[in-house]
Design a protein around this motif. Sequence first.
Motif, PDB file in Angstrom:
ATOM      1  N   ARG A 169       2.438 -12.501   2.485  1.00 18.90           N
ATOM      2  CA  ARG A 169       3.734 -12.333   1.663  1.00 18.90           C
ATOM      3  C   ARG A 169       3.275 -13.196   0.291  1.00 18.90           C
ATOM      4  N   GLN A 170       2.513 -14.061   0.286  1.00 20.13           N
ATOM      5  CA  GLN A 170       2.114 -14.684  -1.002  1.00 20.13           C
ATOM      6  C   GLN A 170       1.362 -13.678  -1.953  1.00 20.13           C
ATOM      7  N   GLU A 171       0.269 -13.152  -1.224  1.00 22.63           N
ATOM      8  CA  GLU A 171      -0.331 -12.401  -1.941  1.00 22.63           C
ATOM      9  C   GLU A 171       0.214 -11.163  -2.433  1.00 22.63           C
ATOM     10  N   ALA A 172       1.430 -10.519  -1.760  1.00 22.52           N
ATOM     11  CA  ALA A 172       1.843  -9.476  -2.349  1.00 22.52           C
ATOM     12  C   ALA A 172       3.003 -10.035  -3.672  1.00 22.52           C
ATOM     13  N   GLN A 173       3.376 -10.890  -3.319  1.00 19.98           N
ATOM     14  CA  GLN A 173       4.402 -11.398  -4.410  1.00 19.98           C
ATOM     15  C   GLN A 173       3.365 -11.576  -5.513  1.00 19.98           C
ATOM     16  N   ALA A 174       2.180 -12.017  -5.460  1.00 15.62           N
ATOM     17  CA  ALA A 174       1.287 -12.230  -6.678  1.00 15.62           C
ATOM     18  C   ALA A 174       1.003 -11.092  -7.401  1.00 15.62           C
ATOM     19  N   SER A 175       0.846  -9.890  -6.480  1.00 14.88           N
ATOM     20  CA  SER A 175       0.314  -8.618  -7.058  1.00 14.88           C
ATOM     21  C   SER A 175       1.344  -7.549  -7.289  1.00 14.88           C
ATOM     22  N   VAL A 176       2.553  -7.936  -7.103  1.00 12.17           N
ATOM     23  CA  VAL A 176       3.383  -6.769  -7.230  1.00 12.17           C
ATOM     24  C   VAL A 176       3.469  -6.042  -8.523  1.00 12.17           C
ATOM     25  N   PHE A 177       3.302  -6.808  -9.686  1.00 14.24           N
ATOM     26  CA  PHE A 177       3.422  -6.524 -10.879  1.00 14.24           C
ATOM     27  C   PHE A 177       2.489  -5.717 -11.453  1.00 14.24           C
ATOM     28  N   LYS A 178       1.140  -6.103 -10.778  1.00 20.00           N
ATOM     29  CA  LYS A 178       0.009  -5.354 -11.139  1.00 20.00           C
ATOM     30  C   LYS A 178      -0.159  -4.035 -10.372  1.00 20.00           C
ATOM     31  N   VAL A 179       0.498  -3.945  -9.007  1.00 12.24           N
ATOM     32  CA  VAL A 179       0.491  -2.878  -8.221  1.00 12.24           C
ATOM     33  C   VAL A 179       1.506  -1.925  -8.685  1.00 12.24           C
ATOM     34  N   CYS A 180       2.376  -2.259  -9.568  1.00 16.83           N
ATOM     35  CA  CYS A 180       3.752  -1.547  -9.761  1.00 16.83           C
ATOM     36  C   CYS A 180       3.769  -1.244 -11.237  1.00 16.83           C
ATOM     37  N   GLN A 181       2.637  -1.402 -11.907  1.00 16.81           N
ATOM     38  CA  GLN A 181       2.695  -1.363 -13.327  1.00 16.81           C
ATOM     39  C   GLN A 181       2.964   0.043 -13.878  1.00 16.81           C
TER      40      GLN A 181
ATOM     41  N   ASP B 226       4.942   2.265 -12.371  1.00 15.65           N
ATOM     42  CA  ASP B 226       6.378   2.318 -12.138  1.00 15.65           C
ATOM     43  C   ASP B 226       7.113   1.383 -13.254  1.00 15.65           C
ATOM     44  N   ILE B 227       6.752   0.304 -13.494  1.00 16.46           N
ATOM     45  CA  ILE B 227       7.410  -0.411 -14.504  1.00 16.46           C
ATOM     46  C   ILE B 227       7.303   0.144 -15.774  1.00 16.46           C
ATOM     47  N   SER B 228       6.371   0.723 -16.101  1.00 17.04           N
ATOM     48  CA  SER B 228       6.011   1.341 -17.485  1.00 17.04           C
ATOM     49  C   SER B 228       7.062   2.671 -17.345  1.00 17.04           C
ATOM     50  N   GLN B 229       6.991   3.324 -16.312  1.00 13.78           N
ATOM     51  CA  GLN B 229       7.834   4.709 -16.289  1.00 13.78           C
ATOM     52  C   GLN B 229       9.340   4.302 -16.258  1.00 13.78           C
ATOM     53  N   TYR B 230       9.883   3.457 -15.455  1.00 13.56           N
ATOM     54  CA  TYR B 230      11.357   3.308 -15.020  1.00 13.56           C
ATOM     55  C   TYR B 230      11.833   2.097 -15.562  1.00 13.56           C
ATOM     56  N   CYS B 231      11.275   1.056 -15.970  1.00 13.00           N
ATOM     57  CA  CYS B 231      11.713  -0.360 -16.281  1.00 13.00           C
ATOM     58  C   CYS B 231      11.008  -0.670 -17.820  1.00 13.00           C
ATOM     59  N   ASN B 232      10.540   0.068 -18.633  1.00  5.18           N
ATOM     60  CA  ASN B 232      10.026   0.004 -19.573  1.00  5.18           C
ATOM     61  C   ASN B 232      10.886  -1.189 -20.842  1.00  5.18           C
TER      62      ASN B 232
ATOM     63  N   ILE C 229      12.807  -7.315 -14.293  1.00  5.14           N
ATOM     64  CA  ILE C 229      11.865  -6.093 -13.882  1.00  5.14           C
ATOM     65  C   ILE C 229      11.818  -5.916 -12.664  1.00  5.14           C
ATOM     66  N   LEU C 230      11.842  -7.013 -11.744  1.00  2.00           N
ATOM     67  CA  LEU C 230      11.732  -6.794 -10.490  1.00  2.00           C
ATOM     68  C   LEU C 230      13.027  -6.364  -9.864  1.00  2.00           C
ATOM     69  N   ALA C 231      14.349  -6.718 -10.391  1.00  2.67           N
ATOM     70  CA  ALA C 231      15.436  -5.999 -10.091  1.00  2.67           C
ATOM     71  C   ALA C 231      15.668  -4.540 -10.523  1.00  2.67           C
ATOM     72  N   CYS C 232      14.918  -4.225 -11.427  1.00  2.00           N
ATOM     73  CA  CYS C 232      14.983  -2.945 -11.813  1.00  2.00           C
ATOM     74  C   CYS C 232      14.190  -1.953 -10.678  1.00  2.00           C
ATOM     75  N   LEU C 233      13.056  -2.539 -10.496  1.00  2.00           N
ATOM     76  CA  LEU C 233      12.230  -1.742  -9.485  1.00  2.00           C
ATOM     77  C   LEU C 233      12.828  -1.851  -8.009  1.00  2.00           C
ATOM     78  N   VAL C 234      13.405  -2.706  -7.617  1.00  2.00           N
ATOM     79  CA  VAL C 234      14.141  -2.853  -6.547  1.00  2.00           C
ATOM     80  C   VAL C 234      15.197  -1.857  -6.331  1.00  2.00           C
ATOM     81  N   GLU C 235      16.089  -1.812  -7.365  1.00  2.00           N
ATOM     82  CA  GLU C 235      17.180  -0.978  -7.697  1.00  2.00           C
ATOM     83  C   GLU C 235      16.966   0.574  -7.722  1.00  2.00           C
ATOM     84  N   THR C 236      15.980   0.799  -8.578  1.00  2.00           N
ATOM     85  CA  THR C 236      15.663   2.137  -8.733  1.00  2.00           C
ATOM     86  C   THR C 236      15.356   2.979  -7.413  1.00  2.00           C
TER      87      THR C 236
END
Length: 142
Positions: free
Chosen positions: A89-101, A103-109, A117-124
């Motif tokens: 769980r800690q590893e996933a929390q540390a890596s989510v922004f890298k793994v989702c880069q 999607d962040i650029s596309q939907y939460c830019n 940003i996390l709320a945007c990813l979770v809600e979209t």
Amino acid sequence: MMTKRVGISAGTALACFLTLTAVGRADTISYADAVTTLAKECGSDIKKFCNGQNLGNGRIQACLEKNASKVSPTCTSTLGSVMTSIAQRQEAQASVFKVCQHDISQYCNSVKGDGNILACLVETKRVDNKECNQAITDAGWR
């Protein structure tokens, strides 16, 4: 669901878990569920072998490992499973922004701040990147 009380607080056990890291991916459990599971399966061993000790900062794990030859097999197995899950769980929390880069650029830019940003990813509902969705789930945010 905890059936008996143990002489440790949830916060103390949580502090133990938060000091650990590992590599890997699998189902993760919440910190609260980890504390409950450890208390249920290892409570008697903790009382017997670690009584009177300050059990924060990884000391629950250290105490149980120090007494591994005397600790019940169920507790030993549970401790390993819980610690692996928390580390994942800690590893996933540390890596989510890298793994989702992407999607962040596309939907939460235009969104600013990690929490937003996390709320945007979770809600979209448009995020269809399997790895991103899995990282969010493994991090415990969905």
